[in-house]
Design a protein around this motif. Structure first.
Motif, PDB file in Angstrom:
ATOM      1  N   GLY A 226       0.817  -1.212   0.000  1.00  0.00           N
ATOM      2  CA  GLY A 226       0.000   0.000   0.000  1.00  0.00           C
ATOM      3  C   GLY A 226       0.845   1.253   0.000  1.00  0.00           C
ATOM      4  N   LEU A 227       1.930   1.239   0.755  1.00  0.00           N
ATOM      5  CA  LEU A 227       2.829   2.388   0.819  1.00  0.00           C
ATOM      6  C   LEU A 227       3.518   2.636  -0.518  1.00  0.00           C
ATOM      7  CD1 LEU A 227       4.341   1.659   4.336  1.00  0.00           C
ATOM      8  CD2 LEU A 227       3.089   3.737   3.721  1.00  0.00           C
ATOM      9  N   VAL A 228       4.008   1.567  -1.134  1.00  0.00           N
ATOM     10  CA  VAL A 228       4.663   1.718  -2.438  1.00  0.00           C
ATOM     11  C   VAL A 228       3.681   2.245  -3.476  1.00  0.00           C
ATOM     12  CG1 VAL A 228       5.750   0.466  -4.342  1.00  0.00           C
ATOM     13  CG2 VAL A 228       6.434  -0.028  -1.993  1.00  0.00           C
ATOM     14  N   ALA A 229       2.459   1.733  -3.456  1.00  0.00           N
ATOM     15  CA  ALA A 229       1.473   2.118  -4.459  1.00  0.00           C
ATOM     16  C   ALA A 229       1.124   3.605  -4.384  1.00  0.00           C
ATOM     17  CB  ALA A 229       0.214   1.267  -4.302  1.00  0.00           C
ATOM     18  N   ILE A 230       0.984   4.157  -3.183  1.00  0.00           N
ATOM     19  CA  ILE A 230       0.595   5.562  -3.039  1.00  0.00           C
ATOM     20  C   ILE A 230       1.766   6.507  -3.277  1.00  0.00           C
ATOM     21  CG2 ILE A 230       1.080   5.872  -0.572  1.00  0.00           C
ATOM     22  CD1 ILE A 230      -2.073   7.060  -2.510  1.00  0.00           C
ATOM     23  N   THR A 231       2.971   5.988  -3.318  1.00  0.00           N
ATOM     24  CA  THR A 231       4.160   6.824  -3.422  1.00  0.00           C
ATOM     25  C   THR A 231       4.247   7.587  -4.747  1.00  0.00           C
ATOM     26  OG1 THR A 231       5.424   5.493  -1.851  1.00  0.00           O
ATOM     27  CG2 THR A 231       6.704   6.710  -3.469  1.00  0.00           C
ATOM     28  N   ALA A 232       3.692   7.040  -5.810  1.00  0.00           N
ATOM     29  CA  ALA A 232       3.761   7.734  -7.104  1.00  0.00           C
ATOM     30  C   ALA A 232       2.932   9.008  -7.129  1.00  0.00           C
ATOM     31  CB  ALA A 232       3.307   6.803  -8.226  1.00  0.00           C
ATOM     32  N   GLU A 233       1.859   9.058  -6.333  1.00  0.00           N
ATOM     33  CA  GLU A 233       1.031  10.264  -6.272  1.00  0.00           C
ATOM     34  C   GLU A 233       0.306  10.321  -4.925  1.00  0.00           C
ATOM     35  OE1 GLU A 233       0.065  13.340  -6.220  1.00  0.00           O
ATOM     36  OE2 GLU A 233       0.479  13.281  -8.375  1.00  0.00           O
TER      37      GLU A 233
ATOM     38  N   ALA B 270       3.737  -3.644  -6.922  1.00  0.00           N
ATOM     39  CA  ALA B 270       2.952  -2.521  -6.380  1.00  0.00           C
ATOM     40  C   ALA B 270       3.467  -1.191  -6.912  1.00  0.00           C
ATOM     41  CB  ALA B 270       2.987  -2.537  -4.853  1.00  0.00           C
ATOM     42  N   GLY B 271       4.762  -1.106  -7.206  1.00  0.00           N
ATOM     43  CA  GLY B 271       5.317   0.125  -7.778  1.00  0.00           C
ATOM     44  C   GLY B 271       4.773   0.400  -9.162  1.00  0.00           C
ATOM     45  N   ILE B 272       4.653  -0.650  -9.971  1.00  0.00           N
ATOM     46  CA  ILE B 272       4.065  -0.490 -11.302  1.00  0.00           C
ATOM     47  C   ILE B 272       2.611  -0.042 -11.184  1.00  0.00           C
ATOM     48  CG2 ILE B 272       3.310  -1.753 -13.352  1.00  0.00           C
ATOM     49  CD1 ILE B 272       5.872  -3.448 -13.075  1.00  0.00           C
ATOM     50  N   TRP B 273       1.863  -0.693 -10.291  1.00  0.00           N
ATOM     51  CA  TRP B 273       0.459  -0.316 -10.111  1.00  0.00           C
ATOM     52  C   TRP B 273       0.334   1.150  -9.685  1.00  0.00           C
ATOM     53  CZ3 TRP B 273      -4.320   0.581 -10.503  1.00  0.00           C
ATOM     54  CH2 TRP B 273      -5.083   1.079  -9.440  1.00  0.00           C
ATOM     55  N   GLY B 274       1.107   1.559  -8.704  1.00  0.00           N
ATOM     56  CA  GLY B 274       1.015   2.936  -8.223  1.00  0.00           C
ATOM     57  C   GLY B 274       1.321   3.950  -9.301  1.00  0.00           C
ATOM     58  N   THR B 275       2.293   3.638 -10.159  1.00  0.00           N
ATOM     59  CA  THR B 275       2.686   4.573 -11.214  1.00  0.00           C
ATOM     60  C   THR B 275       1.633   4.654 -12.310  1.00  0.00           C
ATOM     61  OG1 THR B 275       4.998   4.000 -10.744  1.00  0.00           O
ATOM     62  CG2 THR B 275       4.562   5.204 -12.774  1.00  0.00           C
ATOM     63  N   ILE B 276       1.074   3.521 -12.677  1.00  0.00           N
ATOM     64  CA  ILE B 276       0.052   3.529 -13.728  1.00  0.00           C
ATOM     65  C   ILE B 276      -1.239   4.151 -13.227  1.00  0.00           C
ATOM     66  CG2 ILE B 276      -1.122   1.319 -13.360  1.00  0.00           C
ATOM     67  CD1 ILE B 276       0.198   2.630 -16.736  1.00  0.00           C
ATOM     68  N   ALA B 277      -1.436   4.185 -11.894  1.00  0.00           N
ATOM     69  CA  ALA B 277      -2.668   4.736 -11.326  1.00  0.00           C
ATOM     70  C   ALA B 277      -2.643   6.254 -11.185  1.00  0.00           C
ATOM     71  CB  ALA B 277      -2.929   4.108  -9.954  1.00  0.00           C
TER      72      ALA B 277
END
Length: 452
Positions: free
Chosen positions: A322-329, A374-381
């Motif tokens: 969850g933390l990695v995913a929100i990191t992109a935005e 999760a990093g890919i998901w966060g960035t694409i989101a």
């Protein structure tokens, strides 16, 4: 007397002199008008000083929180490996942080930030920190370097856990030197250094891809070259779980990482000198915490449904996903969107961990599902909540950075295997790397020579 103090002193002295001259030459009315102008100039200088101090403070506080994440990675890995390999993980983590600090000074920072100008790479040469008396700008140069350096070290920490329990110490540390000095700075220059991806409009606020996925790609390359741990996979697709030594340590490490993430994401606002900036940092904190919490709950519910029990290791990695995913935005989403983004990050981790096992990719701590997937998901989101971005541009950035990081890392691992070897002997793996590589056992009072 430093630059900012001297600047304020000069402004104040000039104001007094100007006021005195005005009173003598023009009388009281003109002097009053001049006093108002002088007051405005003084207020501007004070405001600039205040912004400088607050911006610098954000960098320093964010930096030491991210530095504390090194302890989080160490404790997480110490808990997830077997007791016979704990001292090795401790050594690797303090070593990689130190190497990152030196390499990012000697080559990494300028390669990432100096003279990129819409291109693919910066300049060679070490970073020079100016004297405090000559440090103009909106924040301290040294505070900026420190903040960027600890991000670089985080990338290397990701690799450590994935290749644990079978990698040679010095081969790993040599890889870290290349990763932190060359690979990470080059990919970082494409976006944060003002390179070609920044020109395209790619957005990665605090590094879901630039830090976490780069570390994940480097870890994947290492795992593929080094191979799985002895006994992890059997015949006919059998998977033999290898429990870690301490869930309390792993949990402590996760909470430390969670705490450090407020510096990771909050500090990436890069300014705290205005009311709007301070509000933005606060919102980032809230969204960061919300996404992590959602990742935990989603992972717990999913493991209960799939396995009829809650898996604590997946709950911990759900928080990190969850933390990695929100990191992109972390700034633009509402709390509802932060919850959704974080929950999906946690779900992806639960799905990816067994998937990697079925592919016989042995990632000891789950670094690849957490940081890469999760990093890919966060960035694409990002475009879901940030209208200034597009899914196409985000995808281009993910693919370009992933391809470079993976191929470059793969080449380095292959060269290291040819020159020095990257995997310890079977005997050393059985006895434990604490004895074989370090010479100091983490838990000398317990038997650690069991073949598994």
């Amino acid at each position: 007397m430093n630059y900012r103090t001297r600047q304020s002193t000069i402004v104040g002295a000039a104001a007094v002199a100007l006021l005195a001259l005005a009173g003598a030459a023009f009388g009281q009315d003109e002097a009053a008008e001049t006093a108002e102008v002088v007051a405005e100039v003084s207020e501007f200088a004070i405001a600039a000083d205040t912004a400088y101090i607050l911006n610098t403070l954000l960098f320093l506080m964010g930096g030491f929180l991210v530095m504390w994440m090194a302890a989080g990675f160490t404790m997480l890995e110490a808990g997830m490996v077997r007791s016979k390999n704990v001292a090795m993980q401790c050594t690797k983590n303090i070593g990689l942080y130190s190497i990152a600090g030196l390499m990012f000074w000697l080559i990494g920072y300028n390669l990432m930030y100096d003279g990129v100008d819409g291109g693919f790479i910066g300049s060679l040469g070490w970073k020079v920190i100016p004297d405090p008396s000559d440090d103009p700008g909106d924040y301290s140069v040294a505070s900026d370097w420190f903040f960027q350096m600890v991000f670089c070290a985080t990338t290397a920490s990701i690799v450590s856990g994935a290749v644990a329990e079978r990698v040679k110490l010095w081969s790993f540390l040599i890889f870290v030197a290349v990763l932190t000095g060359v690979i990470y700075p080059i990919t970082g220059s494409w976006q944060w250094g003002g390179g070609w991806l920044a020109e395209m409009g790619f957005s990665d606020f605090a590094g879901s891809t630039l830090v976490h996925s780069v570390g994940g790609w480097a870890a994947l390359a290492g795992v593929l070259i080094i191979g799985s741990r002895r006994g992890k996979y059997g015949a006919n697709g059998a998977i033999h779980p290898i429990p870690g030594s301490s869930m309390p340590l792993a949990t402590l490490g996760t909470f430390i990482l969670w705490l450090g993430w407020f510096g990771f994401n909050g500090g990436s606002q890069l300014a705290m000198g205005t009311i709007e900036d301070a509000s933005a940092v606060s919102r980032i904190f809230v969204n960061t915490n919300t996404a992590a919490a959602a990742g935990v709950i989603a992972a717990m519910i999913l493991t209960q449904l799939l396995y009829k029990k809650v898996d604590v290791t997946l709950a911990l990695n759900g928080a990190l996903g969850g933390l990695v995913a929100i990191t992109a935005e972390p700034l633009m989403p509402t709390m509802l969107w932060a919850t959704i983004i974080g929950a999906i990050g946690g779900i992806l981790v639960v799905i990816a961990v067994p998937l990697l096992d079925r592919m016989k990719i042995d990632d000891v701590v789950g670094a690849i599902p957490v940081h890469l997937v999760a990093g890919i998901w966060g960035t694409i989101a990002v475009p879901i909540t940030n209208p200034d971005t597009s899914f196409g541009t985000q995808a281009i950035g993910i693919v370009a950075i992933g391809a470079f990081a993976f191929i470059a890392s793969l080449v380095v691992w292959v060269i290291l295997r040819a020159l020095f070897g990257v995997r310890v002997s079977e005997e050393d793996e059985i006895n434990g790397l604490d004895k074989a590589e370090i010479g100091v056992e983490a838990y000398p009072d317990f038997a650690q020579n069991q073949a598994t």
